[in-house]
Structures are given as C-alpha cells and as structure tokens.
Design a protein around this motif. Structure first.
Motif, PDB file in Angstrom:
ATOM      1  N   THR A   1      12.929 -22.906  -1.761  1.00 30.67           N
ATOM      2  CA  THR A   1      12.784 -24.347  -1.983  1.00 30.67           C
ATOM      3  C   THR A   1      13.898 -24.887  -2.864  1.00 30.67           C
ATOM      4  O   THR A   1      14.525 -24.141  -3.625  1.00 30.67           O
ATOM      5  CB  THR A   1      11.419 -24.678  -2.627  1.00 30.67           C
ATOM      6  OG1 THR A   1      11.147 -26.073  -2.468  1.00 30.67           O
ATOM      7  CG2 THR A   1      11.369 -24.330  -4.118  1.00 30.67           C
TER       8      THR A   1
ATOM      9  N   ASP B   1      13.010 -23.931   8.867  1.00 26.14           N
ATOM     10  CA  ASP B   1      11.999 -24.944   8.544  1.00 26.14           C
ATOM     11  C   ASP B   1      11.336 -25.560   9.775  1.00 26.14           C
ATOM     12  O   ASP B   1      10.660 -26.578   9.676  1.00 26.14           O
ATOM     13  CB  ASP B   1      12.622 -26.060   7.686  1.00 26.14           C
ATOM     14  CG  ASP B   1      13.728 -26.811   8.421  1.00 26.14           C
ATOM     15  OD1 ASP B   1      14.111 -26.382   9.537  1.00 26.14           O
ATOM     16  OD2 ASP B   1      14.196 -27.838   7.887  1.00 26.14           O
TER      17      ASP B   1
ATOM     18  N   ILE C   1       4.309 -28.381   2.011  1.00 25.60           N
ATOM     19  CA  ILE C   1       3.408 -27.276   1.648  1.00 25.60           C
ATOM     20  C   ILE C   1       2.145 -27.278   2.509  1.00 25.60           C
ATOM     21  O   ILE C   1       1.695 -26.222   2.949  1.00 25.60           O
ATOM     22  CB  ILE C   1       3.047 -27.314   0.142  1.00 25.60           C
ATOM     23  CG1 ILE C   1       4.196 -26.695  -0.677  1.00 25.60           C
ATOM     24  CG2 ILE C   1       1.760 -26.538  -0.147  1.00 25.60           C
ATOM     25  CD1 ILE C   1       3.972 -26.644  -2.176  1.00 25.60           C
TER      26      ILE C   1
ATOM     27  N   LEU D   1       9.631 -17.352   0.855  1.00 23.24           N
ATOM     28  CA  LEU D   1       9.845 -18.794   0.840  1.00 23.24           C
ATOM     29  C   LEU D   1      11.065 -19.178   0.006  1.00 23.24           C
ATOM     30  O   LEU D   1      11.450 -18.468  -0.926  1.00 23.24           O
ATOM     31  CB  LEU D   1       8.616 -19.505   0.246  1.00 23.24           C
ATOM     32  CG  LEU D   1       7.249 -19.176   0.847  1.00 23.24           C
ATOM     33  CD1 LEU D   1       6.149 -19.876   0.057  1.00 23.24           C
ATOM     34  CD2 LEU D   1       7.183 -19.551   2.325  1.00 23.24           C
TER      35      LEU D   1
ATOM     36  N   VAL E   1      10.715 -24.736   2.105  1.00 18.97           N
ATOM     37  CA  VAL E   1       9.646 -25.696   1.804  1.00 18.97           C
ATOM     38  C   VAL E   1      10.240 -26.909   1.083  1.00 18.97           C
ATOM     39  O   VAL E   1      11.013 -26.762   0.139  1.00 18.97           O
ATOM     40  CB  VAL E   1       8.560 -25.041   0.910  1.00 18.97           C
ATOM     41  CG1 VAL E   1       7.466 -26.053   0.562  1.00 18.97           C
ATOM     42  CG2 VAL E   1       7.965 -23.820   1.603  1.00 18.97           C
TER      43      VAL E   1
ATOM     44  N   LEU F   1       2.673 -25.555   5.771  1.00 20.64           N
ATOM     45  CA  LEU F   1       3.378 -24.281   5.684  1.00 20.64           C
ATOM     46  C   LEU F   1       2.659 -23.138   6.398  1.00 20.64           C
ATOM     47  O   LEU F   1       3.270 -22.402   7.185  1.00 20.64           O
ATOM     48  CB  LEU F   1       3.590 -23.926   4.197  1.00 20.64           C
ATOM     49  CG  LEU F   1       4.219 -22.567   3.895  1.00 20.64           C
ATOM     50  CD1 LEU F   1       5.600 -22.436   4.527  1.00 20.64           C
ATOM     51  CD2 LEU F   1       4.317 -22.366   2.377  1.00 20.64           C
TER      52      LEU F   1
END
Length: 242
Positions: A172, A111, A149, A170, A136, A152
């Motif tokens: 989350t 991240d 987002i 991705l 994310v 990103l």
C-alpha cells in the motif's frame, strides 16, 4: 543525449544515507518490540543512474524496486544484481506484462482481475510462476491505484484460483499526511486487514509480506507491522526526472 557526469559527493551520500536508513529501521523495529531482521529495506531506483544503485548494492542492499518496466529493462544489465531480489512496484499496464514477467522476482502492484489474468497467462506461456502482492488503496484516493480494503478478500479469492501466480501478501501507499499519528492510522488499518486475511487461511493466499512505508514515513510503517519498506530519495537523494 545528455552526457553523464559522475557526482562523487552523491556517491558518498548514498553510502552515508544507506547506513543511516538501515540504522533507523533497526531502531524503529526494536522500539516496536520487533526483530530488526524481520524488516527488509528495499532500495527504490526510479530515475537513479546505475552507478549510484550499484553503490547501494555493493554495501549490501539485496532488494531493489523499480516503478517503470522500460526503465528497469534499460538499466538491469548495468546493475550488480547477483543475489539481489528485484520487484516491480509501479502501476503495471496489461500491455507491458509480457515484457516484465520473468524479469523480476515479484510484482507488487496487482490491483485487478484483468491484470492478474494477464500475468497468469504470460507466466503459463513462459513456464514460470510469478510472485505477486495485491496493492490496496488504503486511503481510497481516486488518483491512486489499488483495491479498497472492503473489496480485497473477494479479489484475493479470485486471483488465488489462477494458475502460475502466487499471492505473497499486500502492498500500500497511504495518503500524504500531516503527522505520524495520522499516517499511523492508515498503516494500522492495513496491518489489521493483513492479519485478518492471514487468520482466514484462504487457499493459495499467503500473507507473508506487508510492503508499506517510504522515505517519509517508514518508521511509522515499521511500528505498524510492515516487513518491507520502500526507500528511494532518502537513500539516493531527490529524484531527477527526465
């Protein structure tokens, strides 16, 4: 150290739970007009003893996720890992990168530029390429890791220029929600972002994997395009913290 006592009832429940979760994933995929084979079940092994993990592996689980570097390294030699894909899904500190790179097939929790740089550096040193997902923070929660987002694409472009690192998609963890409609909005926003980036065809940015959905919300995640769901307690029972 507390002596381990095998719980035969728990061993049986792992088998029943695993089969039930597989069935629910299949039903959710069919309901969403998707091919069930396109959704992978990850067995999340945090705080779970090896004997119970092995029961799931022996039933056909071919993907596991571990949250902590030390815990994974301490258990891996006891696990039936032939043909099994291993992911690190928990927050990774830069000082632990050297220990985990090369030990797992993918790191799902990247991240930041700082963390990606260290993964790239250690991977180059070990002569390998490390597969990653970018995490994310879809709900913009201060208590959670992950990039917002709106930031990103910039992060993806920066990481894509690093050597010995391959972006695969991705991951989350949405906020805890009161109902499926609410959590579905976060999953839908995530899927839209995933598709938007995929359509941009950014150099060295592959959007193959969307890892979202856990024990309490994986059906909604499948309905909204997830292709890896991370299920722990619904397979192995409530976590025992030690």
């Amino acid at each position: 150290m507390e002596k381990f006592i095998l719980d035969e009832e728990r061993l049986k429940s792992v088998e029943d739970n695993y089969k039930a979760i597989k069935s629910r994933i299949e039903e959710s995929a069919v309901k969403a007009g998707r091919n069930p084979d396109d959704v992978r079940l990850m067995a999340v092994t945090k705080t779970v003893e090896s004997v119970y993990i092995n029961r799931a592996l022996d039933l056909g689980a071919d993907l596991i996720g571990e949250n902590r570097v030390q815990e994974y390294l301490s258990k891996k030699d006891e696990l039936h890992l032939h043909g099994v894909e291993k992911h690190l899904i928990g927050h990774l500190q830069t000082n632990k990168v050297k220990q985990i790179v090369g030990e797992v097939d993918m790191i799902e929790s990247v991240d930041s530029v700082k963390l990606a740089k260290e993964i790239s550096r250690v991977s180059a040193m070990k002569g390998i390429t490390t597969d990653i997902l970018v995490e994310v923070n879809v709900g913009k929660e201060e208590s959670k890791s992950g990039i917002y987002i709106e930031n990103l694409e910039e992060l993806l472009i920066e990481i894509s220029q690093m050597s010995n690192i391959k972006i695969n998609g991705l991951m989350t963890i949405p906020p805890i929600c009161d109902n499926e409609i609410e959590v579905g909005k976060y999953f839908a926003a995530m899927y839209q972002s995933f598709i938007d980036i995929k359509e941009k065809k950014l150099d060295n940015v592959n959007m193959d994997i969307l890892s979202m959905g856990m024990s309490g919300d994986f059906e909604s995640a499948v309905a909204n395009g997830s292709n890896i769901v991370r299920v722990g307690s619904a397979i192995f029972g409530a976590r025992k913290y030690f």
